[in-house]
Scaffold this motif. Structure first.
Motif: not given
Length: 220
Positions: A62, A115, A120, A124, A131, A133, A176, A182, A187
């Motif tokens: 990630t 979130r 987690h 984050a 997201s 990412h 994620r 997430h 995503v």
């Protein structure tokens, strides 16, 4: 049909479609639509588990989508393109990444989705949708796919590279969700946004560089 009209449709219509899809998806998320809740729950149940090998993979892989990593990769790509005097491609890369990530920051704060309220697996911060990412990786590796198609001549190498580039954002998006930072809808939203900006950027590259160059070559 006029060739110019056809080529404009070929580039602008896909960009418009993905922009509409992204806008519709963002509205569903912002309104906390029941479909989004069911979608997130279903995907999470399929993806998430306690397999130690997958946990290790997810928590390491990630990092390839971290903002700082994506930024460094983008800067290096722009520098390489500039060194090879591919200035139009360098501007395409920089402009598309700046637009996509800048807009992502705005929409994150506009929707302000929290979130997932669970443990987690990686650190984050900030809001959840979309997201970052996913946006960054979809845009950057999408750019690499475009550049590969345009610049790599060998068909076998082109195919392999495009498959490799496509795998990166998919795997990053997976990590994620797996890491519980997430929702799956974050995503998906990130992918839709990234692809929309990629196609918008390509439309500019095509109409202000590739098409003009093709016309000049045809006159030689």
């Amino acid at each position: 049909m006029n060739k110019t009209i056809q080529t404009k449709r070929d580039t602008i219509i896909p960009a418009t479609i993905f922009l509409i899809l992204y806008a519709a998806w963002a509205i569903l998320v912002a309104s906390e639509n029941q479909f989004i809740h069911e979608f997130d729950r279903t995907v999470i149940n399929i993806i998430c588990n306690n397999n130690p090998i997958l946990i290790k993979f997810a928590t390491v892989f990630t990092n390839l989508g971290n903002t700082n990593v994506i930024m460094v990769e983008t800067i290096l790509l722009v520098i390489v393109l500039a060194l090879f005097k591919k200035f139009a491609y360098a501007f395409f890369t920089a402009g598309t990444m700046i637009a996509a990530n800048g807009y992502n920051w705005i929409i994150k704060h506009a929707i302000a989705r929290h979130r997932p309220f669970t443990h987690h697996l990686v650190a984050a911060h900030g809001y959840s949708f979309p997201s970052g990412h996913s946006v960054g990786s979809a845009t950057l590796f999408g750019i690499l796919i475009v550049l590969t198609i345009l610049l790599v001549k060998n068909k076998a190498a082109k195919t392999v590279l495009c498959i490799v580039w496509a795998c990166f954002p998919i795997l990053i998006g997976y990590t994620r969700i797996f890491s519980h930072v997430h929702y799956p809808s974050d995503v998906v939203g990130g992918f839709l946004e990234g692809i929309a900006f990629l196609l918008i950027g390509y439309s500019f590259l095509y109409h202000y560089y590739l098409e003009i160059r093709a016309q000049e070559n045809s006159l030689v």
